[in-house]
Write a protein that holds these residues in place. Structure first.
Motif, PDB file in Angstrom:
ATOM      1  N   VAL A 155       0.740  -1.299  -0.030  1.00 24.82           N
ATOM      2  CA  VAL A 155      -0.090   0.009  -0.074  1.00 24.82           C
ATOM      3  C   VAL A 155       0.875   1.445   0.200  1.00 24.82           C
ATOM      4  CG1 VAL A 155      -1.741   1.065   1.193  1.00 24.82           C
ATOM      5  CG2 VAL A 155      -1.856  -1.310   1.330  1.00 24.82           C
ATOM      6  N   ALA A 156       1.792   1.338   0.877  1.00 25.14           N
ATOM      7  CA  ALA A 156       2.751   2.476   1.008  1.00 25.14           C
ATOM      8  C   ALA A 156       3.368   2.700  -0.451  1.00 25.14           C
ATOM      9  CB  ALA A 156       3.762   2.305   2.223  1.00 25.14           C
ATOM     10  N   LEU A 213       2.549   1.735  -3.379  1.00 27.26           N
ATOM     11  CA  LEU A 213       1.601   2.223  -4.527  1.00 27.26           C
ATOM     12  C   LEU A 213       1.484   3.827  -4.291  1.00 27.26           C
ATOM     13  CD1 LEU A 213      -0.728  -0.731  -4.618  1.00 27.26           C
ATOM     14  CD2 LEU A 213       0.731  -0.152  -6.623  1.00 27.26           C
ATOM     15  N   ARG A 214       1.276   4.152  -2.834  1.00 23.55           N
ATOM     16  CA  ARG A 214       0.929   5.332  -2.571  1.00 23.55           C
ATOM     17  C   ARG A 214       2.342   6.349  -3.138  1.00 23.55           C
ATOM     18  NH1 ARG A 214       0.417   7.759   3.510  1.00 23.55           N
ATOM     19  NH2 ARG A 214       0.154  10.163   3.215  1.00 23.55           N
ATOM     20  N   SER A 215       3.506   5.882  -2.787  1.00 22.45           N
ATOM     21  CA  SER A 215       4.631   6.588  -3.065  1.00 22.45           C
ATOM     22  C   SER A 215       4.633   6.608  -4.946  1.00 22.45           C
ATOM     23  CB  SER A 215       5.989   6.011  -2.434  1.00 22.45           C
ATOM     24  OG  SER A 215       6.076   4.815  -3.268  1.00 22.45           O
ATOM     25  N   LEU A 216       4.306   5.671  -5.647  1.00 22.99           N
ATOM     26  CA  LEU A 216       4.246   5.694  -6.649  1.00 22.99           C
ATOM     27  C   LEU A 216       3.069   6.562  -7.619  1.00 22.99           C
ATOM     28  CD1 LEU A 216       5.585   2.284  -7.553  1.00 22.99           C
ATOM     29  CD2 LEU A 216       6.928   4.067  -7.663  1.00 22.99           C
ATOM     30  N   GLU A 217       2.028   7.025  -6.631  1.00 17.89           N
ATOM     31  CA  GLU A 217       0.881   7.672  -7.063  1.00 17.89           C
ATOM     32  C   GLU A 217       0.070   6.747  -8.028  1.00 17.89           C
ATOM     33  OE1 GLU A 217       2.224  11.462  -8.915  1.00 17.89           O
ATOM     34  OE2 GLU A 217       2.809  12.218  -7.025  1.00 17.89           O
ATOM     35  N   CYS A 218       0.174   5.596  -7.423  1.00 20.92           N
ATOM     36  CA  CYS A 218      -0.643   4.733  -8.130  1.00 20.92           C
ATOM     37  C   CYS A 218      -1.538   3.677  -7.224  1.00 20.92           C
ATOM     38  CB  CYS A 218       0.091   3.323  -8.720  1.00 20.92           C
ATOM     39  SG  CYS A 218       1.315   4.347 -10.102  1.00 20.92           S
ATOM     40  N   ALA A 219      -2.449   4.514  -6.361  1.00 21.29           N
ATOM     41  CA  ALA A 219      -3.220   4.103  -5.409  1.00 21.29           C
ATOM     42  C   ALA A 219      -4.476   4.448  -5.374  1.00 21.29           C
ATOM     43  CB  ALA A 219      -2.626   4.257  -3.970  1.00 21.29           C
ATOM     44  N   PRO A 220      -5.291   4.315  -6.395  1.00 22.55           N
ATOM     45  CA  PRO A 220      -6.680   4.956  -6.505  1.00 22.55           C
ATOM     46  C   PRO A 220      -7.519   4.523  -5.455  1.00 22.55           C
ATOM     47  CG  PRO A 220      -6.339   3.190  -8.054  1.00 22.55           C
ATOM     48  CD  PRO A 220      -4.971   3.305  -7.382  1.00 22.55           C
ATOM     49  N   ALA A 244      -3.249   6.850   2.596  1.00 25.34           N
ATOM     50  CA  ALA A 244      -3.237   6.868   0.784  1.00 25.34           C
ATOM     51  C   ALA A 244      -4.728   7.377   0.627  1.00 25.34           C
ATOM     52  CB  ALA A 244      -3.147   5.467   0.196  1.00 25.34           C
ATOM     53  N   LEU A 245      -5.819   7.223   1.399  1.00 23.05           N
ATOM     54  CA  LEU A 245      -7.214   7.711   1.052  1.00 23.05           C
ATOM     55  C   LEU A 245      -7.374   9.161   1.775  1.00 23.05           C
ATOM     56  CD1 LEU A 245      -9.116   4.468   2.177  1.00 23.05           C
ATOM     57  CD2 LEU A 245      -8.990   5.613  -0.246  1.00 23.05           C
ATOM     58  N   LEU A 246      -6.485   9.768   2.617  1.00 21.18           N
ATOM     59  CA  LEU A 246      -6.870  11.000   3.045  1.00 21.18           C
ATOM     60  C   LEU A 246      -6.866  12.104   1.784  1.00 21.18           C
ATOM     61  CD1 LEU A 246      -4.986  11.102   6.487  1.00 21.18           C
ATOM     62  CD2 LEU A 246      -7.307  11.470   5.995  1.00 21.18           C
ATOM     63  N   PRO A 247      -6.134  12.180   1.081  1.00 18.23           N
ATOM     64  CA  PRO A 247      -6.097  13.058  -0.005  1.00 18.23           C
ATOM     65  C   PRO A 247      -7.220  12.948  -0.910  1.00 18.23           C
ATOM     66  CG  PRO A 247      -3.794  12.116  -0.116  1.00 18.23           C
ATOM     67  CD  PRO A 247      -4.744  11.182   0.654  1.00 18.23           C
TER      68      PRO A 247
END
Length: 206
Positions: free
Chosen positions: A67-68, A70-77, A99-102
């Motif tokens: 999860v972390a 994917l978030r750092s790669l900006e690939c966590a829809p 990852a969901l907060l934004p």
């Protein structure tokens, strides 16, 4: 830092850390969380395809790092990450929440509110409230008032704080009957003067 130093030393000997991480992540049976984190740190978005299946890995540590990563790669829809709020691992739930907060404003408020139910695990309930609080407005006020008498002291304290900070005041609909009912339910948290002032600010009689 340790992984970064190891990658530098590996490169000095002619090694390709990215290729090594790819090989490690291609074998889920022997995969460790450090390899998942390292692959994400190499920063190639195309590697997200290798990280996504790891969200269902047997190891909670691997799932959390996936999860972390994917978030750092900006690939966590949000559609991919939202179900992970129900993961049995608190670490995965925390990473999913981050990852969901934004995207909190675009999340389905009803699905988050259902996760506040007392029979849900505490990490899930705290994550749901954190996201509802980030949404602000009526969603935040509803969730906070619903938790004012909760058995979990942490959730109860966060709910009281969310109400008393009154950041929702400028976001709730004006002259709204539900807002009036919610204010009645949390009147004990304010002085009479502050409550009257708050009611006037949302278009309700003080």
């Amino acid at each position: 830092m340790v992984r970064a130093c190891a990658r530098w030393a590996y490169a000095q000997g002619g090694g390709d850390a990215h290729a090594r991480y790819l090989r490690l992540c291609a074998d889920p049976a022997s995969l460790g969380p450090g390899a998942v984190a390292g692959l994400a740190e190499c920063g190639r978005r195309e590697d997200a395809a290798l990280l996504r299946p790891l969200l269902a890995h047997a190891s909670a540590a691997v799932r959390a790092r996936a999860v972390a990563g994917l978030r750092s790669l900006e690939c966590a829809p949000p559609a991919l990450v939202l179900p992970l709020l129900d993961d049995p691992s608190p670490a995965v739930v925390r990473e999913a929440t981050g990852a969901l907060l934004p995207h909190a404003a675009a999340l389905p408020a009803g699905e988050l509110a259902r996760r506040l139910a007392p029979d849900r695990p505490t990490p899930v309930r705290r994550a749901a409230f954190r996201l509802l609080r980030a949404r602000g407005g009526l969603d935040q006020l509803r969730a906070a008032v619903a938790l004012l008498a909760d058995e979990d002291p942490g959730l109860r304290g966060n709910a009281e704080s969310a109400v008393q900070l009154r950041r929702w005041v400028h976001e709730v609909p004006q002259r709204n009957a539900e807002v009036g009912e919610l204010l009645d339910a949390c009147a004990h948290l304010f002085s009479d003067y502050v409550m009257a002032s708050t009611r006037r600010r949302v278009g309700l009689p003080g």
